[in-house]
Enzyme design. Structure first.
Site, PDB file in Angstrom:
ATOM      1  N   TYR A 137     -14.938  -7.204   9.451  1.00 54.61           N
ATOM      2  CA  TYR A 137     -14.426  -8.300  10.480  1.00 54.61           C
ATOM      3  C   TYR A 137     -13.014  -7.928  11.207  1.00 54.61           C
ATOM      4  CZ  TYR A 137     -13.556 -13.726  11.278  1.00 54.61           C
ATOM      5  OH  TYR A 137     -13.351 -14.809  11.403  1.00 54.61           O
ATOM      6  N   HIS A 142     -11.918 -11.581  17.884  1.00 54.12           N
ATOM      7  CA  HIS A 142     -13.184 -12.188  17.380  1.00 54.12           C
ATOM      8  C   HIS A 142     -12.550 -13.392  16.366  1.00 54.12           C
ATOM      9  CE1 HIS A 142     -17.035 -13.344  15.588  1.00 54.12           C
ATOM     10  NE2 HIS A 142     -16.545 -12.879  14.384  1.00 54.12           N
TER      11      HIS A 142
END
Ligand code: MN
Length: 424
Positions: A137, A142
């Protein structure tokens, strides 16, 4: 490190059309079959695939002392297990055989006839058997977008985010090669105004634009890999679509992270582009502040400048580019990801796949998921055929493309493509 095979001056006697992803400087590895051949290993050049079994059996790799039958297999795992150094020698040798001024293969008409197969006649298969799959991640944009949408725009990043590459263990069995259709998953969803969850097909089906690295080493349980050694344990990269059901994810993810919202399918591009071929495209990553702990610190340029794009193609219609991003935006690089993954003694295996996490850039046109591009349905995307998308519709095809380009040389990945079918 300057590899001979990466020289921009090299030309091949095999025709490479302008704009091709596969010039002589690339030489990516994959597994293919044809009407006549069972699955075997090959490399791509221009619009052709080269049958490595044929080259090996006919003495073209004799000086490399490769194990017998190393390319005559359903997967590249055994070849990858020879290590990055051996892979480099094989790529250098193939480069030599394909050079315009090398006659060994070129002048052997019978060999060319058999070893060079038009891409239109091959079916690409999964390049590796994937023992383990991890998804990170690691894009700050994002993580910030998702945090702003679902939590608090002022504290979008959770306190751990800039101190470690957040990740979770995903599902290896449902990783499929480009061209494999995916069915819309069904699952538990809790509508915002409902008291109890319902069971239904996902209404918020999304893609995630990612790049994955594949490891080529087996380590011992209890050992770890440093950021300095990480890349010698990584064979190369593929494009990766981490299909995601956002409504299932929202209901299920607390406290252990995504589960059924992600494990119904992930799609990869079929050619593994080697880190060696990407060597000329290294760039500096984003500045990391606060400073990372010593085991995550690194020297040199560890990001790669790879242009990425996502297209959505509705049934019987033209594709529309919906996102343009770049792998260089990653906050945490692949060396840090692998060092973090193993710092507790977790062992790695040959063929393991490690997704980068959704790669979003700084501008709205560079976001790597529908969730962000259409801002959770608030700003629908407009496609070329006049239709709108908040999330994906049945029979939409999602296509990811990627390439690095410099000094007139384009190192491409081909396509990572998958069609979304209706729920079963
Ligand atoms: Mn993901």
């Amino acid at each position: 490190m300057m590899l001979k095979s990466n020289s921009p001056n090299l030309k091949s006697w095999v025709d490479v059309p302008k704009g091709s992803d596969f010039p002589i400087q690339n030489i990516p590895f994959g597994i293919f079959k044809t009407k006549y051949l069972s699955p075997v290993a090959g490399v791509a050049i221009g619009n052709h695939v080269i049958d490595l079994v044929y080259l090996h059996e006919n003495g073209f790799f004799d000086k490399l002392s490769l194990p017998q039958g190393i390319f005559n297999q359903k997967y590249l795992n055994d070849f990858l297990a020879l290590g990055r150094k051996k892979g480099r020698e094989v790529r250098e040798r193939i480069s030599e055989l394909l050079r315009h001024d090398n006659d060994e293969l070129k002048s052997n008409k019978a060999a060319c006839e058999i070893a060079l197969i038009p891409m239109s006649e091959v079916q690409m298969l999964m390049p590796v058997r994937v023992p383990n799959y991890t998804d990170f991640y690691s894009s700050e944009e994002h993580a910030t977008n998702v945090g702003s949408m679902f939590r608090d725009p002022k504290n979008a990043l959770l306190p751990n985010w800039k101190h470690l590459p957040v990740g979770y263990h995903g599902r290896a069995s449902s990783i499929v090669v480009s061209g494999t259709p995916i069915h819309r998953p069904k699952g538990q969803v809790k509508p915002p105004d409902a008291e109890f969850p319902v069971f239904c097909p996902s209404q918020k089906l999304d893609f995630e634009l990612e790049v994955a690295f594949i490891t080529c080493a087996e380590t011992k349980l209890g050992s770890h890999i440093t950021t300095k050694d990480a890349e010698e344990n990584i064979f190369g990269l593929v494009l990766f679509n981490d299909w995601s059901a956002r409504d299932i994810q929202t209901w299920e993810y607390v406290p252990l992270g995504p589960f059924l919202s992600k494990n119904f399918g992930s799609t990869i591009s079929p050619w593994i582009v080697t880190l060696d071929a990407l060597e000329p495209f290294r760039v500096k990553g984003p500045e990391q502040f606060p400073h990372v702990l010593p085991y995550l610190s690194f020297d040199g340029e560890k990001n790669y400048d790879i242009t990425l794009e996502v297209l959505i193609q509705p049934e019987k219609s033209e594709p529309t580019i919906v996102s343009r991003s770049n792998f260089k935006y990653m906050y945490w690089n692949i060396a840090q990801q692998l060092a973090h993954h193993t710092v507790n003694g977790c062992n790695i295996q040959v063929g393991d796949m490690y997704g980068s996490g959704t790669i979003s850039g700084p501008s709205p046109g560079s976001y790597g998921s529908m969730l962000e591009l259409a801002w959770n349905g608030q700003r629908p995307l407009h496609l070329a055929d006049g239709s709108e998308r908040k999330f994906l519709l049945d029979n939409d095809t999602v296509i990811i493309r990627g390439h690095a380009e410099k000094d007139g040389i384009r190192i491409g990945f081909g396509e990572c493509k998958g069609k979304l079918l209706g729920a079963l």
